[in-house]
Design a protein around this motif. Sequence first.
Motif, mmCIF file in Angstrom:
data_model
loop_
_atom_site.group_PDB
_atom_site.id
_atom_site.type_symbol
_atom_site.label_atom_id
_atom_site.label_comp_id
_atom_site.label_asym_id
_atom_site.label_seq_id
_atom_site.Cartn_x
_atom_site.Cartn_y
_atom_site.Cartn_z
ATOM 1 N N PRO A 216 0.799 -1.237 0.000
ATOM 2 C CA PRO A 216 0.000 0.000 0.000
ATOM 3 C C PRO A 216 0.827 1.281 0.000
ATOM 4 O O PRO A 216 0.354 2.323 -0.467
ATOM 5 C CB PRO A 216 -0.839 -0.120 1.270
ATOM 6 C CG PRO A 216 -0.118 -1.099 2.140
ATOM 7 C CD PRO A 216 0.537 -2.064 1.204
ATOM 8 N N LYS A 217 2.061 1.217 0.509
ATOM 9 C CA LYS A 217 2.875 2.437 0.554
ATOM 10 C C LYS A 217 3.295 2.910 -0.845
ATOM 11 O O LYS A 217 3.716 4.058 -1.016
ATOM 12 C CB LYS A 217 4.115 2.221 1.420
ATOM 13 C CG LYS A 217 3.835 2.163 2.911
ATOM 14 C CD LYS A 217 5.147 2.071 3.683
ATOM 15 C CE LYS A 217 4.894 2.036 5.183
ATOM 16 N NZ LYS A 217 6.160 1.945 5.951
ATOM 17 N N LEU A 218 3.193 2.027 -1.825
ATOM 18 C CA LEU A 218 3.549 2.441 -3.180
ATOM 19 C C LEU A 218 2.733 3.653 -3.620
ATOM 20 O O LEU A 218 3.251 4.551 -4.295
ATOM 21 C CB LEU A 218 3.365 1.285 -4.173
ATOM 22 C CG LEU A 218 4.399 0.164 -4.082
ATOM 23 C CD1 LEU A 218 4.021 -0.996 -4.982
ATOM 24 C CD2 LEU A 218 5.799 0.677 -4.421
ATOM 25 N N PHE A 224 2.759 10.522 -4.138
ATOM 26 C CA PHE A 224 2.714 11.959 -3.828
ATOM 27 C C PHE A 224 4.122 12.508 -3.640
ATOM 28 O O PHE A 224 5.024 11.808 -3.188
ATOM 29 C CB PHE A 224 1.862 12.207 -2.584
ATOM 30 C CG PHE A 224 0.435 11.794 -2.752
ATOM 31 C CD1 PHE A 224 -0.506 12.695 -3.225
ATOM 32 C CD2 PHE A 224 0.036 10.483 -2.482
ATOM 33 C CE1 PHE A 224 -1.825 12.312 -3.403
ATOM 34 C CE2 PHE A 224 -1.286 10.091 -2.670
ATOM 35 C CZ PHE A 224 -2.218 11.005 -3.125
ATOM 36 N N ARG A 225 4.276 13.776 -3.980
ATOM 37 C CA ARG A 225 5.559 14.445 -3.828
ATOM 38 C C ARG A 225 5.343 15.856 -3.297
ATOM 39 O O ARG A 225 4.221 16.374 -3.291
ATOM 40 C CB ARG A 225 6.303 14.498 -5.168
ATOM 41 C CG ARG A 225 5.589 15.277 -6.268
ATOM 42 C CD ARG A 225 6.357 15.191 -7.583
ATOM 43 N NE ARG A 225 5.834 16.045 -8.617
ATOM 44 C CZ ARG A 225 5.372 15.635 -9.787
ATOM 45 N NH1 ARG A 225 5.340 14.339 -10.077
ATOM 46 N NH2 ARG A 225 4.940 16.502 -10.694
ATOM 47 N N VAL A 226 6.423 16.477 -2.859
ATOM 48 C CA VAL A 226 6.363 17.863 -2.392
ATOM 49 C C VAL A 226 6.004 18.763 -3.573
ATOM 50 O O VAL A 226 6.538 18.614 -4.668
ATOM 51 C CB VAL A 226 7.712 18.288 -1.777
ATOM 52 C CG1 VAL A 226 7.694 19.779 -1.413
ATOM 53 C CG2 VAL A 226 8.034 17.429 -0.565
ATOM 54 N N ASP A 227 5.080 19.681 -3.340
ATOM 55 C CA ASP A 227 4.600 20.559 -4.407
ATOM 56 C C ASP A 227 5.646 21.636 -4.714
ATOM 57 O O ASP A 227 5.845 22.567 -3.948
ATOM 58 C CB ASP A 227 3.277 21.208 -3.990
ATOM 59 C CG ASP A 227 2.619 21.970 -5.137
ATOM 60 O OD1 ASP A 227 3.310 22.251 -6.143
ATOM 61 O OD2 ASP A 227 1.417 22.283 -5.022
ATOM 62 N N GLN A 228 6.300 21.491 -5.853
ATOM 63 C CA GLN A 228 7.238 22.516 -6.330
ATOM 64 C C GLN A 228 6.838 22.979 -7.730
ATOM 65 O O GLN A 228 7.681 23.349 -8.552
ATOM 66 C CB GLN A 228 8.675 21.975 -6.344
ATOM 67 C CG GLN A 228 9.238 21.622 -4.986
ATOM 68 C CD GLN A 228 10.750 21.375 -5.051
ATOM 69 O OE1 GLN A 228 11.494 22.123 -5.673
ATOM 70 N NE2 GLN A 228 11.190 20.301 -4.393
ATOM 71 N N ALA A 286 8.967 4.568 -0.971
ATOM 72 C CA ALA A 286 7.980 3.819 -0.183
ATOM 73 C C ALA A 286 8.625 2.662 0.566
ATOM 74 O O ALA A 286 8.291 2.405 1.736
ATOM 75 C CB ALA A 286 6.873 3.305 -1.116
ATOM 76 N N TYR A 287 9.544 1.976 -0.082
ATOM 77 C CA TYR A 287 10.191 0.800 0.511
ATOM 78 C C TYR A 287 11.699 0.886 0.236
ATOM 79 O O TYR A 287 12.195 0.336 -0.760
ATOM 80 C CB TYR A 287 9.606 -0.484 -0.081
ATOM 81 C CG TYR A 287 8.129 -0.660 0.201
ATOM 82 C CD1 TYR A 287 7.683 -1.100 1.444
ATOM 83 C CD2 TYR A 287 7.173 -0.356 -0.777
ATOM 84 C CE1 TYR A 287 6.337 -1.246 1.716
ATOM 85 C CE2 TYR A 287 5.809 -0.500 -0.514
ATOM 86 C CZ TYR A 287 5.401 -0.941 0.733
ATOM 87 O OH TYR A 287 4.058 -1.075 1.001
ATOM 88 N N PRO A 288 12.452 1.575 1.104
ATOM 89 C CA PRO A 288 13.889 1.799 0.855
ATOM 90 C C PRO A 288 14.705 0.528 0.681
ATOM 91 O O PRO A 288 15.772 0.565 0.049
ATOM 92 C CB PRO A 288 14.333 2.579 2.107
ATOM 93 C CG PRO A 288 13.095 3.268 2.585
ATOM 94 C CD PRO A 288 11.977 2.302 2.299
#
Length: 775
Positions: A216-218, A224-228, A286-288
């Motif tokens: 689910p972490k995928l 999602f990413r930081v909004d730049q 999500a999964y290092p």
Amino acid sequence: MKLVKILLLFIALAAIGCAKKENPSFTKDDLVLIPQPKSLKFNNGSFEVTKSTKIIIPQDSLASVSSILNDLFKKAAGFELETSTEVTSENSIQLKINSEIAKEAYELKVTSENVILEANSKLGFVYGLETIRQLLPKEIESASKISNIGWYIPNVEISDAPQYSYRGNMLDVSRHFFGKDYIKKHIDRLAFLKLNTFHFHLVDDQGWRIEIKKYPKLTEVGGFRVDQEDSHWNARTKNDPDAEATFGGFYTQEDIKEIVAYAQEKGIRVIPEIEMPAHVMSAIAAYPWLSCTGEPIAVPSGGVWPITDIYCAGKESTFEFLEEVLTEVMELFPGEYMHVGGDEATKTNWKTCPDCQRRIKEEGLADADELQSYFMKRIEKFLNENNRTLIGWDEILEGGLPEEATVMSWRGFEGGWEASKEGHDVIMTPTSHLYFDYYQGSPDHEPVAFNAFTPLERVYEFRPVLDSMSAEQKKHVLGGQANLWAEYVPTEEHSEYMLFPRLAALAEVVWSPEEQLGWEDFSVRIRKMMDRFEMMGINYAKSAYAIQPESDIDLETGEITIKLKSEFPNTEIRYALNEEELTAESSVYESEIKVDTDTKIKAAVFSNAKVMGPVMDKTFQFHKAVAKPVTYKYPYNQSYASTGETALVNVLKGSKYFKDGRWQGWIGNPAIVTIDLEETTTVSEVVVGSLEEQGTGIYFPQHLKVEVSKDGKSFKEVASLKREYQTNPGAKIENFELKFETQENIQFVRVSIEPLAKTPNGGGAWLFLDEIQVK
């Protein structure tokens, strides 16, 4: 007797009044079909669709295809056609199964009494109905009811079939996410153009877009990413893994099922792309543990190069993860193909990773390239066991090609040529013709795009097979595909702008017989098709209407000749000079415009008194060096010669596209240019025009110097300018002004322009110049 004659006359008039009206006839010029069919014959008359017209289908399983027309008629005409399996010969659109016809082929015959469409598959009926759609007036695309119009289909006979079995388009939804409704709308438009494949790029560094139940972490993290978004794609900073990530989105598995089912009804196969081993930073965020280092990273908000955070090829857990992900993906996409990427993997970490090095040793591999080959072959074996065929970008050729893989050739045609020689199927998608994230017109009036150029005509010039291929190789070329990468495409409207009309050009060259293809004929039809795009609500580009100026110099008179043209041939160009207003009454461009002083030219393509595309508004600035002799201490690079020795004094400025033919380039040497003004002249300033596009190695100069002379032998320095290096993520043009402290009465001007000594990456820097103005 007189009464009898009157009665007979009355009867005759009544008979005339009751006679059935003749439906209008049409000619080829009245209609627009893209792609054009294999054979087309026009007959007199037409068939009128009314609310009593029926669609006759041979079996209930074909009932859904009637929506291709009925969805249109409900909105534009205000009625729906009854669908029935009961055959009626008049006022009907009849679908008939013909087992003699090939799978995707169809035959269409329209008479004033009925329309008969024959095919041997649902696909054939879909394509035939889309042809009927294009034969109807463009108003059929209206989203609201239109009155006082006859819904006529011309009496024609059409026999049609595609030239290539693979006719595709890829949308990147990772760099920017597009919702389910837009994807369905896009699928409709693919079907409209008889394209049959939607390549769904669901995974990349900047976002994981498909729900995977087991991981689910995928989507929770990777989606999602930081909004730049307020910064240029290549100027975005590296994100902290703990920073709040709010920009993105993903498709649930229910969304995917809905999209796939919708596409099947429209005759479109959907091929998912699950990238590996690179372009997967969203998964590693999500999964290092999927990487070689196991270190936490964030989903990047912008460009990443080189791509070193990739899946670890040495750990068994990586393959367990991928097999479990692919199993869930295969349950959602029932088709034959699975695209797994395979491109742009920088193997730096593999070379130092103990797990990867152990794998190389245990498997007897030569190096990291062979390790990637091992990686892809192992994934292919798993896919083959599940009755799937692997597709990969042409990098999968490196280190050895998986046994049954299909190659998507993007770095030109060479990968496709090589793979077909080895007996592999090939899909051609070369950057030179089919990358739709490239500019389609001058960057001067286009939204930001990848700094390369793919105009409409270039797309139409694409041919999937090469003359150098053997007959056997050509059999392995399945077709072609256009790719829209979305780094610079943040909205649905922008996506449409980059796709249309270029997608129509691709559709024709992969469907229609090659001997029927011709740019001039297509350019007439696509201009008419744009009217239909308008009715369809498509935000299409008008870039092919843009005016492209060219200039020549008369070295004797110093007169500049300006030529105006658009990409479309045979267009009506009107122009206005200086302060004149550009209107439908302005002068028609018929021959070259000659100017010998500062002149502003406004020009545009007109049709029926309407401006059709971007307005060119350029000032051609004369100066004291125009058309004067120029000598170079170090020659310009022949790859960027522009117009030769007059390029820097020809008045015509360059655009932000470095290959527009207006820039002269140097690498490894400074530009040291001497201009002979041919007589003693008062000079007080020199202006040097330069381009910077750091992503392609072009940098602004570091030092500029002006020297002047009366005799061409003894020079003195009169102005200089130094500038510090600055990071600049986009393309930028700047005019460097070098003002003298006092006016100089001289004949010769020598300008020395030093490039950046070394790029941030340590390589040589290109220096690009378009004009040296002497004032």
